[in-house]
Each structure stands twice: as structure tokens, then as C-alpha cells.
Design an enzyme around this catalytic site. Structure first.
Site, PDB file in Angstrom:
ATOM      1  N   LYS A   1       0.808  -1.223   0.000  1.00 37.90           N
ATOM      2  CA  LYS A   1       0.000   0.000   0.000  1.00 37.90           C
ATOM      3  C   LYS A   1       0.840   1.272   0.000  1.00 37.90           C
ATOM      4  O   LYS A   1       0.370   2.324  -0.426  1.00 37.90           O
ATOM      5  CB  LYS A   1      -0.957   0.015   1.202  1.00 37.90           C
ATOM      6  CG  LYS A   1      -2.066  -1.003   1.061  1.00 37.90           C
ATOM      7  CD  LYS A   1      -3.276  -0.620   1.893  1.00 37.90           C
ATOM      8  CE  LYS A   1      -4.424  -1.577   1.614  1.00 37.90           C
ATOM      9  NZ  LYS A   1      -5.566  -1.361   2.505  1.00 37.90           N
TER      10      LYS A   1
ATOM     11  N   LYS B   1      -5.720 -10.380  -7.049  1.00 38.32           N
ATOM     12  CA  LYS B   1      -6.971 -10.521  -6.299  1.00 38.32           C
ATOM     13  C   LYS B   1      -7.935  -9.394  -6.655  1.00 38.32           C
ATOM     14  O   LYS B   1      -7.505  -8.290  -6.997  1.00 38.32           O
ATOM     15  CB  LYS B   1      -6.700 -10.585  -4.789  1.00 38.32           C
ATOM     16  CG  LYS B   1      -6.415  -9.259  -4.149  1.00 38.32           C
ATOM     17  CD  LYS B   1      -6.470  -9.319  -2.617  1.00 38.32           C
ATOM     18  CE  LYS B   1      -6.067  -7.947  -2.098  1.00 38.32           C
ATOM     19  NZ  LYS B   1      -6.065  -7.786  -0.673  1.00 38.32           N
TER      20      LYS B   1
ATOM     21  N   LYS C   1     -10.841  -3.633  -3.717  1.00 41.05           N
ATOM     22  CA  LYS C   1     -11.514  -2.329  -3.745  1.00 41.05           C
ATOM     23  C   LYS C   1     -10.604  -1.262  -4.321  1.00 41.05           C
ATOM     24  O   LYS C   1     -11.025  -0.402  -5.079  1.00 41.05           O
ATOM     25  CB  LYS C   1     -11.881  -1.892  -2.318  1.00 41.05           C
ATOM     26  CG  LYS C   1     -13.041  -2.634  -1.724  1.00 41.05           C
ATOM     27  CD  LYS C   1     -13.259  -2.256  -0.246  1.00 41.05           C
ATOM     28  CE  LYS C   1     -13.324  -3.507   0.586  1.00 41.05           C
ATOM     29  NZ  LYS C   1     -13.591  -3.343   1.999  1.00 41.05           N
TER      30      LYS C   1
HETATM   31  P1  TYM Z   1     -11.143  -5.878   3.886  1.00 43.03           P
HETATM   32  O1  TYM Z   1     -12.133  -4.835   4.238  1.00 43.03           O
HETATM   33  O2  TYM Z   1     -10.105  -5.563   2.874  1.00 43.03           O
HETATM   34  O3  TYM Z   1     -11.880  -7.177   3.356  1.00 43.03           O
HETATM   35  C1  TYM Z   1     -12.924  -7.803   4.093  1.00 43.03           C
HETATM   36  C2  TYM Z   1     -12.811  -9.310   3.960  1.00 43.03           C
HETATM   37  O4  TYM Z   1     -12.854  -9.707   2.580  1.00 43.03           O
HETATM   38  C3  TYM Z   1     -11.767 -10.559   2.285  1.00 43.03           C
HETATM   39  N1  TYM Z   1     -11.383 -10.361   0.874  1.00 43.03           N
HETATM   40  C4  TYM Z   1     -11.265 -11.345  -0.027  1.00 43.03           C
HETATM   41  N2  TYM Z   1     -11.444 -12.667   0.057  1.00 43.03           N
HETATM   42  C5  TYM Z   1     -11.268 -13.401  -1.066  1.00 43.03           C
HETATM   43  N3  TYM Z   1     -10.923 -12.857  -2.266  1.00 43.03           N
HETATM   44  C6  TYM Z   1     -10.736 -11.533  -2.399  1.00 43.03           C
HETATM   45  N4  TYM Z   1     -10.426 -11.005  -3.578  1.00 43.03           N
HETATM   46  C7  TYM Z   1     -10.909 -10.710  -1.247  1.00 43.03           C
HETATM   47  N5  TYM Z   1     -10.791  -9.370  -1.029  1.00 43.03           N
HETATM   48  C8  TYM Z   1     -11.085  -9.175   0.276  1.00 43.03           C
HETATM   49  C9  TYM Z   1     -10.679 -10.132   3.234  1.00 43.03           C
HETATM   50  O5  TYM Z   1      -9.720 -11.148   3.402  1.00 43.03           O
HETATM   51  C10 TYM Z   1     -11.466  -9.844   4.483  1.00 43.03           C
HETATM   52  O6  TYM Z   1     -11.695 -11.017   5.216  1.00 43.03           O
HETATM   53  N6  TYM Z   1      -7.822  -5.898   7.626  1.00 43.03           N
HETATM   54  C11 TYM Z   1      -9.177  -6.315   7.243  1.00 43.03           C
HETATM   55  C12 TYM Z   1     -10.243  -5.724   8.137  1.00 43.03           C
HETATM   56  C13 TYM Z   1     -10.054  -6.030   9.584  1.00 43.03           C
HETATM   57  C14 TYM Z   1     -10.185  -7.289  10.210  1.00 43.03           C
HETATM   58  C15 TYM Z   1      -9.940  -7.061  11.598  1.00 43.03           C
HETATM   59  C16 TYM Z   1     -10.480  -8.563   9.758  1.00 43.03           C
HETATM   60  C17 TYM Z   1      -9.745  -5.136  10.549  1.00 43.03           C
HETATM   61  N7  TYM Z   1      -9.673  -5.732  11.777  1.00 43.03           N
HETATM   62  C18 TYM Z   1      -9.986  -8.117  12.507  1.00 43.03           C
HETATM   63  C19 TYM Z   1     -10.520  -9.609  10.676  1.00 43.03           C
HETATM   64  C20 TYM Z   1     -10.264  -9.374  12.046  1.00 43.03           C
HETATM   65  C21 TYM Z   1      -9.431  -5.824   5.837  1.00 43.03           C
HETATM   66  O7  TYM Z   1      -8.850  -4.893   5.369  1.00 43.03           O
HETATM   67  O8  TYM Z   1     -10.457  -6.455   5.199  1.00 43.03           O
END
Ligand code: TYM
Length: 332
Positions: A112, A195, A198
Site C-alpha cells: 500500500k 486478487k 476495492k
Molecule cells: P477488507 O475490508 O479488505 O476485506 C474484508 C474481507 O474480505 C476478504 N477479501 C477477499 N477474500 C477473497 N478474495 C478476495 N479477492 C478478497 N478481497 C477481500 C478479506 O480477506 C477480508 O476477510 N484488515 C481487514 C479488516 C479487519 C479485520 C480485523 C479482519 C480489521 N480488523 C480483525 C478480521 C479481524 C481488511 O482490510 O479487510
């Protein structure tokens, strides 16, 4: 019942198929047999610049989408991270247990911050995974349902939990990632080795759950596939076709084997056409339900406040233990 916890960032107007298939579906499934805590990570969102008005809207849209996906407030605490101050408070303590080099090894920061250079990235982006560890450890969950891209953050979380337990006293449970192999990495429709994301995907590479369903159908029909014609699951040789098969299988419950047989000799066009219909059938009611829920913002706010009260009680209790073990003098 064992606890589960997960979070999602409100950094887009809509969740996409990667979020849904990689994570949210498992949230809904796990809420049956577990005690679930699911939250919207607005504090993680501000590690990169956000327009305050847009952030507020997206947080409510995120809540509506969680409900529309089937997260049930009767069973699950659904809340906004910033409404439970213990996350940031434990985050500080854990920052003090994390080595600089250890934080530096986190690949998400490298990815990032690559664009603008490390100097332009916020310190919050650097410490992001440590706040995530706090999010998780406060609730002592057994499982954390996420996609593959979160695996490294889960490893750091376990390391920090172990370090705290060892240095002070056993306080945290070591959480297991819950990552479903089949859908752990949904890829970009236009760039099927990357992948779906967003921030990283082009509009035609990403299917948003709240897109106009006709638009989503079009994106499926114009997904990049290889130059062959055989419908076969082979992520190395045929990443585009394999991604479509993964999505198809996940949405219908049909096995990939079954789909390969059904489409043998038919070519990619037939597969894409049928999958487009499957996608429309899935997103249309989802979108309608989300828009309906968004009409009653007071009700959404109420659900979130109740979730924050439930989560806050659990989080506060853990934080009290932590403060005590660290040697902080309690007030009063
Ligand atoms: P975030 O908001 O980017 O994504 C939310 C969830 O979606 C999953 N994900 C995917 N899974 C499969 N294929 C993809 N292309 C794909 N893109 C996104 C992510 O793995 C995620 O599970 N850091 C986390 C948010 C967070 C969090 C936490 C998660 C903050 N605190 C504590 C678990 C526990 C994040 O940015 O997810």
C-alpha cells in the site's frame, strides 16, 4: 459456544464478490454455532485519507450490506470499531510489544505504501496490523473468518498474543484463521492472477454487490479468459476460467467437477452466459434488500449501538485484565 470475530473496512460504496465469497458468507454460516462479533473497521479505513461525509455514509452502507447478506443482529453483535474504544486502547499496548522490524515485514504496508513512497504513508498504515490484532484479541475468539490476504495479519496476532501471555500472564486465546480454500482468493475479472480488490481493481475487473445487476452480467460476459476453449479448473494455466468456475460453484453449490462436465465441449461463451444469469439472480435481491435497509438509518444506527454495547462489555473486561497485568493503576 466458541466465539468468532471478523471485520471489514468501509472503504467503498459497496462490498465486492471477493469480500462476500471470501469472508461474509462464512460470517453468516458461523453465526449459527458460535457467538459472533462482526464489525466495520472505520479506524482502519482512516489509515488512508477519507472524506468524512463519505466515510459516514459508507459505514451505514456497510451495516446495511451485512444485514442484507444475512448477518443477524439477534445472534451477532454487529458494531462500528470506533464505538468501542477498547480497540484503540489495546492497540497501544500491543504496539509497545511489537518490534519495528516485525511491523515492517507486513506485506500489506509494503504494497500500500509502494505507490507514494514510504514517507507519504501514514504511521497508522504502518501500525494497521497491530490494531487488527487488538480487534481480535479483545474478544478471545476461536476463529477469525477472512480471505487469504489476511493470513499474515493473523500470524502477527497469534505472535503478539503469545508474547503477551508469556511476558505477563495467560490472557489471550490464540485465534485460528478460518480461511476457506475454495474462495480464499477471488481474482480480478480482467487480471485473473491478481486478487479482486476495492483499491487495486479496475471497474471492469470487480463485481460490486450493489452494482446495477445488468452491469455485473456484462462484466462476467467480458471477463478475461485464455485463448483455449476447454472449460477446465486449472488456476495455473487457466486463471480466468478457474475464477469463473469458483464463483459459479460458490453461488450455486454445484461442484467444480460437475460444472466442468456440464460445460465440456461448450466453450467459454456458454459458461459466461449462464454465470451472468446466476450472478444477476444473486445480486438483485441483495441489492434491493440493502437499499430498503438504508431507508431507515435510525434503525441501522440502533442495531449498531446495541452491537457496540454487547461488544463493549466483552472488550472492556479484557482490557481491564490487560491494564492490570501491564501494571497500570486503576482509576478510583
Ligand atoms: P477488507 O475490508 O479488505 O476485506 C474484508 C474481507 O474480505 C476478504 N477479501 C477477499 N477474500 C477473497 N478474495 C478476495 N479477492 C478478497 N478481497 C477481500 C478479506 O480477506 C477480508 O476477510 N484488515 C481487514 C479488516 C479487519 C479485520 C480485523 C479482519 C480489521 N480488523 C480483525 C478480521 C479481524 C481488511 O482490510 O479487510
Amino acid at each position: 459456544r466458541p466465539r468468532v470475530l471478523s471485520g471489514i473496512q468501509p472503504t467503498a460504496d459497496s462490498f465486492h464478490f471477493g469480500n462476500y465469497l471470501g469472508a461474509l458468507r462464512q460470517w453468516v454460516e458461523l453465526q449459527e454455532e458460535h457467538q459472533p462479533f462482526f464489525f466495520i473497521a472505520d479506524q482502519h479505513a482512516i489509515t488512508v485519507e477519507q472524506d468524512p461525509k463519505v466515510l459516514r455514509q459508507r459505514t451505514l452502507r456497510a451495516a446495511a450490506q451485512l444485514l442484507a447478506a444475512g448477518v443477524d443482529p439477534q445472534r451477532s453483535a454487529i458494531f462500528v470499531q470506533s464505538q468501542v474504544p477498547a480497540h484503540a486502547q489495546l492497540g497501544w499496548v500491543l504496539q509497545c510489544l511489537t518490534g519495528f522490524g516485525e511491523a515492517r515485514r507486513m506485506t500489506q504496508f509494503k504494497d500500500k505504501s509502494a505507490k507514494g513512497g514510504e514517507g507519504a504513508a501514514s504511521v497508522g498504515l504502518f501500525t494497521y496490523p497491530i490494531l487488527q490484532a487488538a480487534d481480535i484479541l479483545l474478544y478471545r475468539p476461536a476463529y477469525v473468518p477472512v480471505g487469504e490476504d489476511q493470513r499474515q495479519h493473523l500470524e502477527l496476532t497469534r505472535d503478539l498474543a503469545q508474547r503477551f501471555n508469556h511476558r505477563y500472564k495467560k490472557t489471550f486465546r490464540l485465534p485460528e484463521p478460518y480461511i476457506l480454500k475454495a474462495t480464499a482468493k477471488i481474482t480480478d475479472l480482467q487480471d485473473p492472477t491478481a486478487k479482486m480488490s476495492k483499491s487495486g481493481s479496475s471497474p471492469s475487473g470487480i463485481i460490486d454487490l450493489l452494482d446495477d445487476p445488468r452491469m455485473s452480467a456484462k462484466k462476467i460476459r467480458s471477463a478475461v479468459t485464455d485463448s483455449g476453449s476447454e472449460v477446465r479448473f486449472d488456476p495455473e494455466e487457466k486463471p480466468g476460467v478457474s475464477n469463473l468456475l469458483t464463483i459459479y460453484s460458490a453461488l450455486t453449490g454445484r461442484t467444480v467437477d460437475d460444472l466442468e462436465t456440464a460445460y465440456s465441449g461448450q466453450g467459454y461463451g456458454a459458461l459466461k452466459g449462464d454465470l451472468a444469469d446466476v450472478v444477476v439472480e444473486f445480486v438483485t435481491p441483495f441489492r434491493d434488500r440493502t437499499l430498503e435497509l438504508l431507508e431507515d438509518q435510525d434503525q441501522l444506527a440502533k442495531v449498531l449501538a446495541e452491537g457496540a454495547a454487547t461488544a463493549g462489555a466483552v472488550a472492556e473486561a479484557t482490557l481491564r485484565d490487560v491494564y492490570d497485568r501491564v501494571g497500570f493503576v486503576p482509576a478510583g
